[in-house]
Design an enzyme around this catalytic site. Structure first.
Site, PDB file in Angstrom:
ATOM      1  N   ASP A 125       1.004  -1.123   0.174  1.00 42.69           N
ATOM      2  CA  ASP A 125      -0.017   0.219   0.363  1.00 42.69           C
ATOM      3  C   ASP A 125       1.185   1.564  -0.252  1.00 42.69           C
ATOM      4  OD1 ASP A 125      -2.833   1.275   0.350  1.00 42.69           O
ATOM      5  OD2 ASP A 125      -2.913   1.447   2.131  1.00 42.69           O
ATOM      6  N   GLY A 139       0.168   5.560  -4.242  1.00 37.64           N
ATOM      7  CA  GLY A 139      -0.428   6.615  -4.367  1.00 37.64           C
ATOM      8  C   GLY A 139      -0.110   8.088  -3.566  1.00 37.64           C
ATOM      9  N   ARG A 140       0.340   7.391  -2.675  1.00 40.30           N
ATOM     10  CA  ARG A 140       1.010   9.075  -2.045  1.00 40.30           C
ATOM     11  C   ARG A 140       2.130   9.279  -1.962  1.00 40.30           C
ATOM     12  NH1 ARG A 140      -1.251   5.629   3.324  1.00 40.30           N
ATOM     13  NH2 ARG A 140      -1.754   4.686   1.667  1.00 40.30           N
ATOM     14  N   TRP A 141       2.692   7.961  -2.108  1.00 36.55           N
ATOM     15  CA  TRP A 141       4.506   7.678  -2.639  1.00 36.55           C
ATOM     16  C   TRP A 141       4.476   9.619  -4.122  1.00 36.55           C
ATOM     17  CZ3 TRP A 141       7.231   7.372  -7.742  1.00 36.55           C
ATOM     18  CH2 TRP A 141       8.540   7.342  -7.416  1.00 36.55           C
ATOM     19  N   ARG A 187      -1.134   8.954 -10.003  1.00 37.98           N
ATOM     20  CA  ARG A 187      -0.271   7.888  -9.429  1.00 37.98           C
ATOM     21  C   ARG A 187       0.286   6.807 -10.134  1.00 37.98           C
ATOM     22  NH1 ARG A 187      -4.335   7.653  -4.622  1.00 37.98           N
ATOM     23  NH2 ARG A 187      -4.983   5.283  -5.808  1.00 37.98           N
ATOM     24  N   HIS A 219       2.214   3.387  -8.865  1.00 39.19           N
ATOM     25  CA  HIS A 219       2.215   1.269  -9.379  1.00 39.19           C
ATOM     26  C   HIS A 219       3.234   1.219 -10.421  1.00 39.19           C
ATOM     27  CE1 HIS A 219      -1.458   1.805  -7.097  1.00 39.19           C
ATOM     28  NE2 HIS A 219      -2.582   2.542  -8.240  1.00 39.19           N
ATOM     29  N   TRP A 253     -11.955  -1.992  -8.199  1.00 44.65           N
ATOM     30  CA  TRP A 253     -12.632  -1.969  -9.595  1.00 44.65           C
ATOM     31  C   TRP A 253     -13.189  -0.662  -9.424  1.00 44.65           C
ATOM     32  CZ3 TRP A 253     -11.085  -4.457 -13.418  1.00 44.65           C
ATOM     33  CH2 TRP A 253     -10.894  -6.262 -13.363  1.00 44.65           C
ATOM     34  N   ARG A 310     -11.907   2.487  -8.469  1.00 49.56           N
ATOM     35  CA  ARG A 310     -10.818   3.736  -9.170  1.00 49.56           C
ATOM     36  C   ARG A 310     -10.875   3.653 -10.583  1.00 49.56           C
ATOM     37  NH1 ARG A 310      -5.691   2.344  -6.183  1.00 49.56           N
ATOM     38  NH2 ARG A 310      -5.958   1.785  -4.163  1.00 49.56           N
ATOM     39  N   LEU A 334      10.414 -21.627  -4.143  1.00 53.83           N
ATOM     40  CA  LEU A 334       9.551 -20.251  -3.525  1.00 53.83           C
ATOM     41  C   LEU A 334       8.469 -20.342  -4.265  1.00 53.83           C
ATOM     42  CD1 LEU A 334       8.975 -17.791  -1.133  1.00 53.83           C
ATOM     43  CD2 LEU A 334       9.292 -16.490  -3.574  1.00 53.83           C
ATOM     44  N   ARG A 387       1.741  -4.998   6.313  1.00 48.89           N
ATOM     45  CA  ARG A 387       1.094  -3.869   5.705  1.00 48.89           C
ATOM     46  C   ARG A 387       1.772  -2.413   5.271  1.00 48.89           C
ATOM     47  NH1 ARG A 387      -5.019  -2.030   4.588  1.00 48.89           N
ATOM     48  NH2 ARG A 387      -4.497  -0.573   3.637  1.00 48.89           N
ATOM     49  N   GLU A 430       1.496 -13.178  12.916  1.00 48.42           N
ATOM     50  CA  GLU A 430       2.256 -11.694  13.720  1.00 48.42           C
ATOM     51  C   GLU A 430       1.861 -10.668  13.215  1.00 48.42           C
ATOM     52  OE1 GLU A 430       2.795 -11.571  16.590  1.00 48.42           O
ATOM     53  OE2 GLU A 430       2.477 -13.550  16.680  1.00 48.42           O
TER      54      GLU A 430
HETATM   55  C1  IPE Z   1      -5.090  -2.506  -0.323  1.00 42.02           C
HETATM   56  O1  IPE Z   1      -5.078  -1.428  -0.720  1.00 42.02           O
HETATM   57  C2  IPE Z   1      -5.387  -3.332  -1.339  1.00 42.02           C
HETATM   58  C3  IPE Z   1      -4.316  -3.635  -2.424  1.00 42.02           C
HETATM   59  C4  IPE Z   1      -3.309  -3.871  -1.283  1.00 42.02           C
HETATM   60  C5  IPE Z   1      -4.796  -4.575  -3.223  1.00 42.02           C
HETATM   61  P1  IPE Z   1      -6.345  -0.270  -0.572  1.00 42.02           P
HETATM   62  O2  IPE Z   1      -5.171   0.899  -0.513  1.00 42.02           O
HETATM   63  O3  IPE Z   1      -7.080  -0.699  -1.612  1.00 42.02           O
HETATM   64  O4  IPE Z   1      -6.995  -0.730   0.733  1.00 42.02           O
HETATM   65  P2  IPE Z   1      -8.084   1.119   1.481  1.00 42.02           P
HETATM   66  O5  IPE Z   1      -8.824   1.231   0.842  1.00 42.02           O
HETATM   67  O6  IPE Z   1      -6.569   1.427   2.164  1.00 42.02           O
HETATM   68  O7  IPE Z   1      -8.342  -0.467   2.599  1.00 42.02           O
HETATM   69  C1  IPE Z   2      -1.114   0.154  -3.176  1.00 43.89           C
HETATM   70  O1  IPE Z   2      -1.550   1.577  -3.183  1.00 43.89           O
HETATM   71  C2  IPE Z   2      -1.667  -0.137  -4.388  1.00 43.89           C
HETATM   72  C3  IPE Z   2      -2.904  -1.078  -4.651  1.00 43.89           C
HETATM   73  C4  IPE Z   2      -3.753  -1.107  -4.546  1.00 43.89           C
HETATM   74  C5  IPE Z   2      -3.340  -1.326  -6.370  1.00 43.89           C
HETATM   75  P1  IPE Z   2      -2.301   2.408  -3.305  1.00 43.89           P
HETATM   76  O2  IPE Z   2      -2.640   3.414  -4.655  1.00 43.89           O
HETATM   77  O3  IPE Z   2      -3.726   2.232  -2.998  1.00 43.89           O
HETATM   78  O4  IPE Z   2      -2.354   3.536  -3.085  1.00 43.89           O
HETATM   79  P2  IPE Z   2      -2.595   4.811  -1.833  1.00 43.89           P
HETATM   80  O5  IPE Z   2      -2.923   3.871  -0.628  1.00 43.89           O
HETATM   81  O6  IPE Z   2      -3.197   5.508  -2.131  1.00 43.89           O
HETATM   82  O7  IPE Z   2      -1.511   5.622  -1.487  1.00 43.89           O
HETATM   83 MG    MG Z   3      -4.289   2.501  -0.935  1.00 46.76          MG
END
Ligand code: IPE
Ligand code: IPE
Ligand code: MG
Length: 271
Positions: free
Chosen positions: A35, A38-40, A48, A52, A84, A86, A146, A203, A222
């Site tokens: 996760d 997007g913030r990065w 965004r 990715h 989906w 998004r 793996l 996470r 854990e």
């Molecule tokens: C969780 O991240 C899903 C994946 C890493 C694929 P999200 O960014 O979708 O989760 P929420 O919306 O913050 O809970």
């Molecule tokens: C995780 O990063 C990638 C996916 C869920 C596909 P995000 O796209 O959720 O990034 P943030 O949470 O908006 O920063």
């Molecule tokens: Mg996210």
């Protein structure tokens, strides 16, 4: 045998961290909620999707490190059933990046003896994505190192519901509709049948939630949450998560063995 020279160069931060890891007590299955892409990107005033794209380097390094540590399983959460929602362009780019990754990385997966398999509602993905996934899965099927599971169009609740339906169909076919099932039987019909449950769930980006990931399987995992955003996640962050994991005391609802012995002695003393 784990070749530590392939995991850290002398004098590096990685080497210091690796020294703190007990290689005989590694988690067997590590699952990651990737996760913060997007913030990065936002922090760099980029779209965004650039987050990715940058996250692919983290996937490559994490999977390769897991293979070199000789972990049994690495599961990465790449796309949830909720994702989906998004913007269409973001979803399309994610799928394109996935196809690109599979095409480019297949040789590396083979070199590292990695077996690749997707989990989730794969038949709900675009046929071109399904084709690439099937190709990578078939090519790597004979590898014995793996197991790399990628969760795509995945939801923990969807998996549990799919499992119930699969079991009901099976029992109906066998005319055993009144059979009683147990936890082991249920586990054996999940997407992850025959795969041990995660010991460690990571996470990235600091969020304290599981976002519908492996709900059944993480019952006793854990959890390690790092503020590091996924595109910045590197080998040293995986080492830090493992160090954190090794400091935990896993009880599975019981008491610590030392404490149990103490209680026994106390009872014998009549105290
Ligand atoms: C969780 O991240 C899903 C994946 C890493 C694929 P999200 O960014 O979708 O989760 P929420 O919306 O913050 O809970
Ligand atoms: C995780 O990063 C990638 C996916 C869920 C596909 P995000 O796209 O959720 O990034 P943030 O949470 O908006 O920063
Ligand atoms: Mg996210």
């Amino acid at each position: 045998m784990i070749d530590v020279s392939k995991l850290a160069v002398p004098g590096s931060i990685e080497e210091t961290l690796l020294d703190k890891i007990d290689l005989k007590r590694l988690p067997r299955h590590v699952a990651v909620i990737m996760d913060g892409n997007g913030r990065w990107a936002r922090a760099r005033s980029l779209p965004r999707v650039e987050g990715h794209r940058a996250g692919i380097t983290s996937v490559r390094e994490t999977v390769e490190t897991a293979a070199r540590l000789e972990l049994g399983v690495m599961t990465l959460y790449a796309f949830s059933v909720e994702n989906w929602k998004r913007p269409r362009i973001e979803v399309m780019t994610l799928m394109m990046l996935l196809k690109e990754y599979l095409r480019k990385e297949l040789a590396t997966l083979m070199e590292n003896n990695i077996r690749f398999t997707p989990i989730g509602r794969i038949d709900g993905l675009d046929p071109t994505v399904q084709r690439e996934l099937r190709y990578a899965e078939e090519k790597t099927a004979g590898n014995s190192g793996l197991l790399f599971q990628i969760a795509l169009n995945y939801g923990g609740r969807a998996e549990i519901v799919d499992t119930c339906n699969r079991i009901m169909n099976l029992l109906r076919e066998k005319e055993m509709s009144d059979a009683v099932i147990d936890e082991a039987f249920f586990s054996d019909h999940l997407y992850t049948a025959n795969v041990e449950d995660p010991d460690l769930l990571i996470r990235t980006s600091g969020e304290l939630r599981v976002s519908n990931f492996l709900l059944w399987q993480i019952a006793y995992a854990e959890i390690h949450v790092t503020k590091t955003l996924w595109p910045d996640f590197r080998r040293r962050h995986l080492f830090e998560a493992i160090i954190d994991f090794q400091a935990r005391e896993r009880r599975y609802g019981a008491v610590e063995p030392a404490e149990e012995r103490e209680m026994f002695v106390e009872a014998e003393d009549g105290s």
